[in-house]
Structures are given as C-alpha cells and as structure tokens.
Motif scaffolding. Structure first.
Motif, PDB file in Angstrom:
ATOM      1  N   ALA A 149       6.965  13.440  -8.668  1.00 43.85           N
ATOM      2  CA  ALA A 149       7.419  13.835  -7.084  1.00 43.85           C
ATOM      3  C   ALA A 149       6.300  13.132  -6.235  1.00 43.85           C
ATOM      4  N   THR A 150       5.028  13.155  -6.508  1.00 42.11           N
ATOM      5  CA  THR A 150       4.189  12.260  -5.673  1.00 42.11           C
ATOM      6  C   THR A 150       4.432  10.841  -5.791  1.00 42.11           C
ATOM      7  N   SER A 151       4.566  10.133  -6.802  1.00 43.38           N
ATOM      8  CA  SER A 151       5.066   8.902  -6.583  1.00 43.38           C
ATOM      9  C   SER A 151       6.018   8.628  -5.973  1.00 43.38           C
ATOM     10  N   ILE A 152       7.207   9.326  -5.965  1.00 44.36           N
ATOM     11  CA  ILE A 152       8.593   9.211  -5.073  1.00 44.36           C
ATOM     12  C   ILE A 152       8.227   9.383  -3.816  1.00 44.36           C
ATOM     13  N   GLN A 153       7.464  10.307  -3.477  1.00 41.57           N
ATOM     14  CA  GLN A 153       6.984  10.712  -1.965  1.00 41.57           C
ATOM     15  C   GLN A 153       6.184   9.402  -1.280  1.00 41.57           C
ATOM     16  N   GLU A 154       5.264   8.914  -2.394  1.00 40.86           N
ATOM     17  CA  GLU A 154       4.633   7.825  -1.831  1.00 40.86           C
ATOM     18  C   GLU A 154       5.292   6.618  -1.497  1.00 40.86           C
ATOM     19  N   VAL A 174       7.654   2.910 -11.026  1.00 39.34           N
ATOM     20  CA  VAL A 174       7.386   4.486 -11.024  1.00 39.34           C
ATOM     21  C   VAL A 174       7.064   5.153 -12.150  1.00 39.34           C
ATOM     22  N   ASN A 175       7.352   4.815 -13.405  1.00 38.05           N
ATOM     23  CA  ASN A 175       7.033   5.228 -14.696  1.00 38.05           C
ATOM     24  C   ASN A 175       5.628   4.798 -14.799  1.00 38.05           C
ATOM     25  N   THR A 176       5.100   3.949 -14.428  1.00 39.28           N
ATOM     26  CA  THR A 176       3.713   3.417 -14.597  1.00 39.28           C
ATOM     27  C   THR A 176       2.814   4.310 -13.565  1.00 39.28           C
ATOM     28  N   LEU A 177       3.177   4.472 -12.584  1.00 35.79           N
ATOM     29  CA  LEU A 177       2.567   5.391 -11.697  1.00 35.79           C
ATOM     30  C   LEU A 177       2.469   6.842 -12.076  1.00 35.79           C
ATOM     31  N   ASP A 178       3.631   7.251 -12.786  1.00 41.92           N
ATOM     32  CA  ASP A 178       3.829   8.752 -13.020  1.00 41.92           C
ATOM     33  C   ASP A 178       2.629   8.891 -14.381  1.00 41.92           C
ATOM     34  N   LEU A 179       2.600   7.686 -15.337  1.00 43.33           N
ATOM     35  CA  LEU A 179       1.748   7.951 -16.227  1.00 43.33           C
ATOM     36  C   LEU A 179       0.419   8.130 -15.815  1.00 43.33           C
ATOM     37  N   PHE A 180       0.056   7.361 -15.110  1.00 42.18           N
ATOM     38  CA  PHE A 180      -1.332   7.330 -14.492  1.00 42.18           C
ATOM     39  C   PHE A 180      -1.796   8.426 -13.498  1.00 42.18           C
ATOM     40  N   GLY A 181      -0.606   8.900 -12.906  1.00 38.01           N
ATOM     41  CA  GLY A 181      -0.770  10.364 -12.245  1.00 38.01           C
ATOM     42  C   GLY A 181      -1.061  11.395 -12.955  1.00 38.01           C
ATOM     43  N   VAL A 182      -0.343  11.525 -13.874  1.00 39.91           N
ATOM     44  CA  VAL A 182      -0.795  12.698 -14.927  1.00 39.91           C
ATOM     45  C   VAL A 182      -2.005  12.764 -15.220  1.00 39.91           C
ATOM     46  N   CYS A 183      -2.749  11.617 -15.374  1.00 44.61           N
ATOM     47  CA  CYS A 183      -4.064  11.731 -15.732  1.00 44.61           C
ATOM     48  C   CYS A 183      -4.953  12.047 -14.368  1.00 44.61           C
ATOM     49  N   GLY A 184      -4.292  11.673 -13.194  1.00 45.37           N
ATOM     50  CA  GLY A 184      -5.050  11.819 -11.833  1.00 45.37           C
ATOM     51  C   GLY A 184      -5.477  10.552 -11.385  1.00 45.37           C
ATOM     52  N   GLY A 185      -5.893  10.889  -9.797  1.00 38.16           N
ATOM     53  CA  GLY A 185      -6.533   9.606  -9.325  1.00 38.16           C
ATOM     54  C   GLY A 185      -5.466   8.549  -9.119  1.00 38.16           C
ATOM     55  N   VAL A 186      -4.383   8.547  -8.787  1.00 37.40           N
ATOM     56  CA  VAL A 186      -3.481   7.362  -8.329  1.00 37.40           C
ATOM     57  C   VAL A 186      -3.247   7.473  -6.891  1.00 37.40           C
ATOM     58  N   THR A 187      -3.139   6.367  -6.229  1.00 40.76           N
ATOM     59  CA  THR A 187      -3.101   6.288  -4.693  1.00 40.76           C
ATOM     60  C   THR A 187      -2.254   5.065  -4.613  1.00 40.76           C
ATOM     61  N   ALA A 188      -0.799   5.160  -4.105  1.00 36.73           N
ATOM     62  CA  ALA A 188       0.064   4.255  -3.705  1.00 36.73           C
ATOM     63  C   ALA A 188       0.112   3.749  -2.362  1.00 36.73           C
TER      64      ALA A 188
END
Length: 602
Positions: free
Chosen positions: A420-425, A471-485
C-alpha cells in the motif's frame, strides 16, 4: 423517413466564437435497470444528480479559458428523468449561468406521461407533427436527447428529440417497446466572424442505424444539401451521445469514413466538421476499462491539425486505443480516461489553422480532467494528465501484493502494508519522475530504446513487467522497513540495510547481464552511498555469480569503500529470484531481514 426540423438560433442571439469553442463533456458511470424501460436504479439517482451538478459547475467555471463553455454534453441515459431535467433547467435559469450557451444530454427512459409533461412545459419544443403524443403507444417509453439553449436575453429553451432506432438491448425486450423517433433537429446560428455554424445530434445507435435505406446522419446531410441548393454550406458539429459498451466497434467506426466522404452530398462541406463522440464511463473511478469510454473528437484528414505522441490527456487513437486502424487516416483526438470523470477543453476551429510552423495547432487545447464523486486521483487532477501518469496509475491498479504467495500471518500483513505504501508513493510521483521510473526499470537495447522512452502510449508488456518488478522490489524491502521512493537523486528509492542507506535500482530485461549493462548507461551512483541493483531476467532465474565485467576483481559488498578506479564498486548487484525466495522461505520479518541482508552482502 426521417424529418429534419430546422431551428434558427440567430434570433436568440446565440453567437459562437469562430476560432476557439469551450466544451465540457461529462463521462459518468451509469447503473441502469436490467429491464426496460431503462432508468437509473433508485440507489444511484442521487449520485447521478450530483454528477450533473459537478459537471455544470465545471462548465460555469470555464477552466479551458474560452471565455465560457459553449457546449456542455451529457451522454445517453445520463440525466435521471424529470428530476435531472429540472436540475439543468434551474442551473441554466440562474443569472450566473452565461447566455449564448448550449447543453446537450440524454435522459433515461421517459414514460409517455413524463414525455407529455416535459413537452408541455414553457420553453419546450418538439416535432409535434412527426413525434406527436398520438404516435406514442401507451406502453412505449422514450429514450430522449434534449438540447437546451440560453438566449442572449436569458431565456432558456429545450428541444426534445426521441432516439430514432433502438440498439439491440433496446430491442431484445420482455415488456415494453422503445418509441422510435421520426425527426432530427438541425440548428444554425452565427459565428463571431459573420459565417454560419450548423450542428445536429444523434443518440448512440442512431449513428449507424439505417432508416428508409439511408443512415440517420445521411438524412441530416441531405436536408442541408437541399438548403444549400446550387451553393455550398458547412456542417460545424455532429454530436453523438452514447451509452455504448463498444464505442470503437468496427461497425460504429466504419461510418466515420462515409460521413467525411466529400463525394456524398458534396455541397455540404465536412472537411472542417468536428465529430464529437461523448460516451459514459466504464467504471465509477478512474482507470482502464475494456468497455465504454472512448470519448473523442474526430476531424477529416484535410485539416491542418498537428499530431504528437504522448500528449497530456489525449492520444492519437489508432489500434492501441481503438482496437482497429479504421480511423488512422483521420485526426482522432481520443481522451484516454475511461473511468468516471469530466472532460473540459477548447476545440479549435480548423478554419483558423494556417499552414506553416508559426501557426501549428492541435485539435484541442487545455484538455483538463475533473473528478466525478470519487476520491482524489492523479488521473483526475482538475488539470491535464500526462500520458505517463495515466499509464503508470492504470498499471498500479492491477499490481497485487506479495502476500499472495504467503500464508496468512504477520509477514503477509506486513507485505500488504508495504505494498500500500509503495503504491501510494508511486502514485504521488510527478510526470518526469513517472517517466524516469519506467526508463530506469526497462532494459531495452539501444535500437528500440528511443522509440519507447518518450512515448508512454507505446509502452506495453516490457514496461508493464518492469513496473511490476519495481513495485515487488519496493515491497520486499518495505517489509523489512526503511524504504523511501520518489527521491529524484536516487534510483527508484533509498533503502536501509544493516544501518546503511543505499540507493535502490530495480531493472528487468532479457538477462541479468543486459540489465547490469543497461543500468550502467542510465544510472550514476551517488558519491556518498552505495547502490543496490536488483535485476530480474526473462525467466526470473538466479544470477550467475561469475557474471559481470572481467575487469572487476572483487564483488562489491555492503559497506565496502568505493574505489575510484572501479566505478562498479559502488553497485551491489543481486537478483530478484534470491529476494523472492527469501520472502517465500521466511516466517517472520526478522527472519526475512536476515535473509535479505545475507543475500545483499553475499
């Protein structure tokens, strides 16, 4: 036999510009009853009335800067009965609504009683000879187009034109017949330069219906030919209001060529005619749809209008949007948005376009897209919509969360939140950033790169796969935290791994090596931090550890110092297959973080 009822608007002072005409077209999503008479379902009536109000508000504001909105168009069935007519009546009667304007719209099914009531109102006009109440059966209902005018003195009038011929859905009935109208109104008036304008309207299937061995539009042209006599006159507009699930069907589009054929009724010029197709939406929110939409303005090939790739809001039509090449020879301005919205634009008169570089012009100017009772969306920004923004947001609608490959649990929930965060950004990105996301992610060879990079209307499977990879890559790192697009100085984002901040670049292509070489040409690593390049090949295979430049003596690892003599020392290259495998194997966020760090540091 179709009668043509002539209406002269000159005496009403409805003077239209000879150069730039303001047009607003509503594109609402309609929900009609399943059986005839076809009306807005009661639960949706309030929303449809609100859509009328929203559209009329945009029309009155005239954001297209044409002085005022000269034509406001509502598709077939989009005005909910007498309540909708009353709303438009009261809005036009208000002193704030400008004079010298025209509204055209389709009312949902009227009973004979309702039609009689409407026809009997002050200011109503109908062809009582050919469409008199005595010719309407007691069990028939009327699909009616209405043309409103507001004269120079503020008088509001309306002309009632029943649909001429039912579409198949209106014929395949169980109870009641649709009344078949027998006349078309032909309006004329003066342009600001002293010349004449003329226009008529048809209701959806009327465009292709054959009545008395002639197409409906041909009846209108023949009458204009009679008026021209030995001379010549021009048709300015033909409006076709629709509730059409297949607006680009070959049967529907094939009539465009015949309509513009100058050998048919040659004393009626159509080389400068604006053919307007106004259809309802394929979904209640912005987005891609296989059905409906297709609102467009079409001109003959003889006009001097320019065409260009990836114009904001509008495309050039063609097979990508039409599904066929039937309008390739025409100046086809196709509005990309097929979901619920309001289109506002200036239509340029082809007669004002002069040959030469100094006078180049497109058919429409300032094509703004406004929302219709929907949450804020980049595709309805009350402004123009760049092609890349429309494309990316449509694609983001269909990219699903990685939780699909995880059993229910905390990790799946975290994946949904990250998604949801990846899509929003990504939805919040500017147009240049949207274009950059696709350019960085799609590894094309040099020969095909230029043809796709700046033309979002040409983006297809390669770009779709690349965006999904991002999107999938952002999601993977996003699960671990600390992603900013969204950082224009980064790749696709910045990520935090092991206390280190790194640029993240996700590239998809035929092979990992192709992706790596492509990234080197498109991305300059930041001097202050390392970058992670996540590549995905055609088959999502692991990357061979020996791949890469033979000049590279060591494989970069997380935290390594960057070497001036080795530009690649700033890029840690990993494959997506290893990351998704880590996600599939992990059961907790902590375990996933350890596996990702291990894969990145390998």
């Amino acid at each position: 036999m179709i009668h043509i009822e002539r209406v002269d608007l000159t005496e009403r002072g409805i003077l239209l510009p000879h150069d730039r005409v303001g047009i607003v077209i509503a594109q609402p999503h309609l929900t009609l009853t399943q059986q005839e008479p076809f009306r807005t379902v009661p639960a949706c009536k309030a929303e449809l009335l609100a859509n009328l109000t929203a559209t009329l508000t945009v029309s009155r504001a005239a954001p297209h800067h044409a002085g005022k909105t000269h034509f406001t168009i509502f598709p077939e069935y989009s005005i909910p009965g007498l309540d909708g007519v009353d709303l438009i009546d009261s809005t036009l009667a208000d002193q704030q609504w400008p004079t010298g304007t025209i509204v055209i719209g389709g009312v949902d099914a009227l009973s004979k009683h309702d039609f009689a009531s409407l026809a009997g109102r002050a200011g109503s006009h109908s062809d009582t000879v050919h469409n008199g109440l005595g010719s309407i059966g007691a069990d028939e209902w009327i699909n009616c187009a209405i043309t409103w005018t507001k004269a120079a003195d503020g008088t509001v009038e309306r002309w009632l034109q029943p649909k001429l011929w039912p579409a198949w859905e209106e014929q395949d009935i169980s109870y009641q017949n649709m009344y078949r109208g027998k006349s078309i109104f032909s309006f004329k008036g003066n342009l600001s330069n002293g010349l004449r304008y003329r226009f008529s309207s048809l209701v959806c299937f009327d465009w292709i219906a054959t009545i008395g061995a002639k197409r409906s539009w041909r009846w209108a042209l023949d009458d204009l030919g009679i008026q021209a006599g030995e001379g010549e006159l021009a048709l300015s507009w033909m409006f076709v209001i629709q509730y059409n699930p297949r607006p680009s069907h070959p049967t529907f589009m094939s009539q465009v060529d015949s309509f513009f054929d100058g050998t048919i009724v040659p004393n009626v010029r159509r080389d400068r005619t604006c053919l307007v197709f106004a259809n309802s939406a394929g979904k209640p929110v912005p987005g891609r749809s296989e059905l409906y939409g297709g609102t467009s303005v079409v001109f003959s090939p003889q006009t001097l209008f320019q065409e260009a790739t990836s114009r904001p809001t509008v495309a050039r039509g063609g097979p990508r949007f039409r599904g066929n090449p039937l309008l390739n020879a025409f100046r086809d301005t196709y509005f990309r948005e097929k979901g619920a919205c309001i289109h506002s634009f200036v239509q340029i008169n082809p007669d004002t376009v002069i040959a030469g570089a100094a006078h180049r012009s497109f058919a429409v100017d300032r094509p703004f897209v406004y929302p219709l009772a929907a949450p804020p969306d980049p595709r309805t920004p009350s402004n123009m919509v760049p092609a890349c923004v429309k494309w990316i947001n449509d694609e983001l609608d269909d990219i699903t969360s990685l939780s699909d490959v995880q059993p229910a649990g905390d990790l799946g929930a975290r994946a949904d939140a990250a998604h949801a965060t990846s899509i929003q950004e990504l939805r919040a990105l500017s147009a240049p950033s949207c274009n950059r996301v696709i350019k960085l992610a799609t590894a094309r060879d040099a020969n095909s790169r230029a043809a796709f990079e700046d033309d979002a209307d040409a983006w297809d499977a390669d770009e779709r796969g690349a965006l999904g990879h991002v999107v999938n890559t952002l999601d993977l790192f996003g699960v671990c935290g600390g992603v900013t697009a969204g950082n224009p100085d980064a790749g696709h984002a910045t990520v935090s791994i092991g206390g280190k901040t790194l640029d993240l670049l996700a590239v998809r292509g035929k092979t990992h090596d192709q992706c790596h070489k492509y990234a080197q040409t498109q991305f300059t690593p930041n001097t202050r931090r390392q970058a992670i390049l996540v590549t995905r090949d055609r088959d999502n295979l692991p990357r061979k550890r020996r791949s890469g430049s033979i000049l590279q003596t060591t494989v970069p690892k997380l935290g390594d110092e960057r070497k001036i003599t080795d530009p690649e020392s700033a890029i840690i290259h990993v494959d997506y297959q290893g990351l998704i495998a880590a996600f599939n194997d992990a059961t907790t966020v902590e375990e996933l973080s350890q596996k990702v760090a291990a894969h990145v540091g390998a």
